[in-house]
Design an enzyme around this catalytic site. Sequence first.
Site, PDB file in Angstrom:
ATOM      1  N   GLU A 182       0.926  -1.142   0.111  1.00  0.00           N
ATOM      2  CA  GLU A 182       0.199  -0.007  -0.002  1.00  0.00           C
ATOM      3  C   GLU A 182       0.866   1.298  -0.100  1.00  0.00           C
ATOM      4  O   GLU A 182       0.619   2.056   0.783  1.00  0.00           O
ATOM      5  CB  GLU A 182      -0.823   0.048   1.463  1.00  0.00           C
ATOM      6  CG  GLU A 182      -1.771  -1.070   1.100  1.00  0.00           C
ATOM      7  CD  GLU A 182      -3.041  -1.321   2.484  1.00  0.00           C
ATOM      8  OE1 GLU A 182      -2.597  -0.628   3.488  1.00  0.00           O
ATOM      9  OE2 GLU A 182      -3.904  -1.697   2.279  1.00  0.00           O
ATOM     10  N   GLU A 262      -6.950  -7.685  -0.728  1.00  0.00           N
ATOM     11  CA  GLU A 262      -7.302  -8.022   0.745  1.00  0.00           C
ATOM     12  C   GLU A 262      -8.779  -7.652   0.526  1.00  0.00           C
ATOM     13  O   GLU A 262      -9.373  -6.400   0.646  1.00  0.00           O
ATOM     14  CB  GLU A 262      -6.661  -6.675   1.516  1.00  0.00           C
ATOM     15  CG  GLU A 262      -5.089  -7.021   1.684  1.00  0.00           C
ATOM     16  CD  GLU A 262      -4.579  -5.767   2.654  1.00  0.00           C
ATOM     17  OE1 GLU A 262      -5.350  -4.975   3.341  1.00  0.00           O
ATOM     18  OE2 GLU A 262      -3.348  -6.040   2.984  1.00  0.00           O
ATOM     19  N   TYR A 327      -9.761 -10.736  14.255  1.00  0.00           N
ATOM     20  CA  TYR A 327     -10.002 -10.045  13.085  1.00  0.00           C
ATOM     21  C   TYR A 327     -11.332 -10.304  12.746  1.00  0.00           C
ATOM     22  O   TYR A 327     -11.945 -10.104  11.861  1.00  0.00           O
ATOM     23  CB  TYR A 327      -8.929 -10.134  12.261  1.00  0.00           C
ATOM     24  CG  TYR A 327      -8.908  -9.390  11.143  1.00  0.00           C
ATOM     25  CD1 TYR A 327      -7.951  -8.105  11.432  1.00  0.00           C
ATOM     26  CD2 TYR A 327      -9.609  -9.416   9.905  1.00  0.00           C
ATOM     27  CE1 TYR A 327      -7.774  -7.104  10.759  1.00  0.00           C
ATOM     28  CE2 TYR A 327      -9.276  -8.161   8.989  1.00  0.00           C
ATOM     29  CZ  TYR A 327      -8.289  -7.142   9.224  1.00  0.00           C
ATOM     30  OH  TYR A 327      -8.197  -6.102   8.557  1.00  0.00           O
TER      31      TYR A 327
END
Length: 651
Positions: A182, A262, A327
């Site tokens: 990123e 992702e 998560y």
Amino acid sequence: MCLLNAGGTLLLLLLFGQSLSTPRSFSVDYRSDCFRKDGKEFRYISGSIHYNRIPRVYWKDRLLKMYMAGLNAIQTYVPWNYHEESPGRYSFSGDRDLEYFLQLAQDIGLLVILRPGPYICAEWDMGGLPAWLLNKKNIVLRSSDPDYIAAVDKWMGKLLPMLKPHLYQNGGPIISVQVENEYGSYFACDYNYLRHLTKLFRSHLGEEVVLFTTDGAGLQYLKCGSIQDLYATVDFGPGANVTAAFEAQRHAEPHGPLVNSEFYTGWLDHWGSPHSVVSSAAVAKALNKILATGANVNLYMFIGGTNFGYWNGANSPYGSQPTSYDYDAPLTEAGDLTEKYFAIREVIKMYRKIPEGPVPPTTPKYAYGAVGMKKLQTISDALEKLSFSGPVKSMYPQTFTDLNQAFGYVLYRTTLPVTCSKPTPLSSPLNGIHDRAYVSVDGVAVGILERNKALTVNVTGTAGSQVEILVENMGRINYGKDINDFKGLVSNLTLETETLTGWTMYSLSIDDAVSQGLLGGKQPPPTDPPQPAPLSLPAFYGGSFIIPDGIPDLPQDTYIKLPKWRKGQVWINGFNLGRYWPARGPQVTLFVPANILSTAAPNNVTVLELEEAPCGSGPCTVEFTDTPVLNGPVTSHDKQDWGLFAKEDLL
Ligand SMILES: *[C@@H]1O[C@H](CO)[C@@H](O)[C@H](O)[C@H]1NC(C)=O
Ligand SMILES: *[C@@H]1O[C@H](CO)[C@@H](O)[C@H](O)[C@H]1NC(C)=O
Ligand SMILES: *[C@@H]1O[C@H](CO)[C@@H](O)[C@H](O)[C@H]1NC(C)=O
Ligand SMILES: *[C@@H]1O[C@H](CO)[C@@H](O)[C@H](O)[C@H]1NC(C)=O
């Protein structure tokens, strides 16, 4: 989209017949907008798993569950700081045995998408960059800064040649390799840096390997994140507009496969903010949409795992991430199957044949019950055993980096220069407590300082009184412009307006002392002066428990909870499980994998409680339970704004 374009397959086979003669190949096909594996159209449905967050003994179980969900690939980061904790000292064994992990994935039938950084973000300390890079105080990380590049070149010179035999074309499972992470979200926007990395990766891995980048699905991210020769992919979660997100990718890559690198199955947590949850229905619906476009996808995370020890990262403005990296992923922190797992499997089933046979079951958990704890020693009492290297003295405070310590705790000591008969402010005017400090005067706890939150405590005492400040590194910022995150006292402290001087600093090797059993005193702990509630001196507590006889299949995994304890660190048999902080939440229990437990000897629990243990009054126990609690109440009422980071537009 190539996977829907069955009619064109024959023609494509003719056009690309040449690659069929190569036994193993993997490439981007710009003509028919897909990947091509051994000459055939190929689409991956992948899931993220970070080997560094799972004990090695459980790698196989987690990978097998991923395979049985219908995935044909996995994605993992390689955290540089996990493998090179000090310059030139590499560690690739045990839980860090990356090559064994790759081999397991391949044996199970999973391809690998590798993300070796050098920067990885990942809610991991400093985004995977080693803290020792900060020895060059003004280093510009993630840029062409020569000091940074020299370290990257050396590390990649070690890592990439080791990975080369594991590339798909060389017989291994790695089909593609991500460069940086990123990068378009980082302020530096240094194309020379990306070009340098591209050349470096190519020189070690060859011309054939598919190299790619990942960025947020918006032109503003892709602008600085994508360059020639690196295939640009995007990331976005179930709340995003799939069409618009892939249009953004098309802007950078007019042709080639669509890829969401992702796709968020859940989201991260911060201490003091409510536990994140994302519904199975939302994940399943968006996954279906992505797969229906023919795109490739990686589910981030498929299993999150645990930030054992001190490995959690933090966001800016400073907010650190808890020990659990569950998560809300389809496999829990402990690898358990969830409703989300089966919902995802049902979606994948509509697009590819999934393996037959039973899904490996959830591993059983055992509630070992309450364990009595006894106070061992305060940090100050144990100083000789904790500070092998002895103290460092200087006029002004030094940082962890100056003291050559990466993680954990440093004790700072000085004296009051004047008598303070009235409460007098001891302050960090420049917000230089990184990250939390436990303050005492003449052996009496007087308060807590915390980065951004509490910059002053009042003290009283006579001139010459001893001031002790135990500073905790709560994890380095892993995202954005503040990743040069020095720890310790990073600016001067003042008493009223006077700068405090004459510091003595103790680097603490707590993990060594705990695992060598140095803290278990035969004699009762020395008596400290009476402590004003609700604080006491940071101190160690110990207890032990025996795995019961006559119950088959023990030891099993368990969770430890510390009701009425406030904040600290916990070890079992010397293994650092991580931080607990039920007083702030939302995480209440810590995952205890069975592999650290023993049936041959009593299991030793060591707790470093920083604020106040419940041992003065009532039961002084910790408890082992079979049920995780990650969504406890949170007590930090300040609403943090992680605006830039949160990418909420992409969720
Ligand atoms: C999604 O994005 C596409 C393309 O930009 C647009 O045409 C469509 O209206 C959007 N859908 C929604 C629900 O906003
Ligand atoms: C310090 O003491 C002063 C005077 O008693 C008081 O006004 C102030 O709120 C105290 N500050 C803190 C941080 O306790
Ligand atoms: C502390 O103050 C002194 C004197 O002003 C200054 O030279 C020094 O750089 C400061 N130290 C830190 C860590 O800010
Ligand atoms: C726990 O500590 C005791 C005393 O030091 C030691 O004998 C025992 O082996 C330890 N248990 C484990 C599992 O290491």
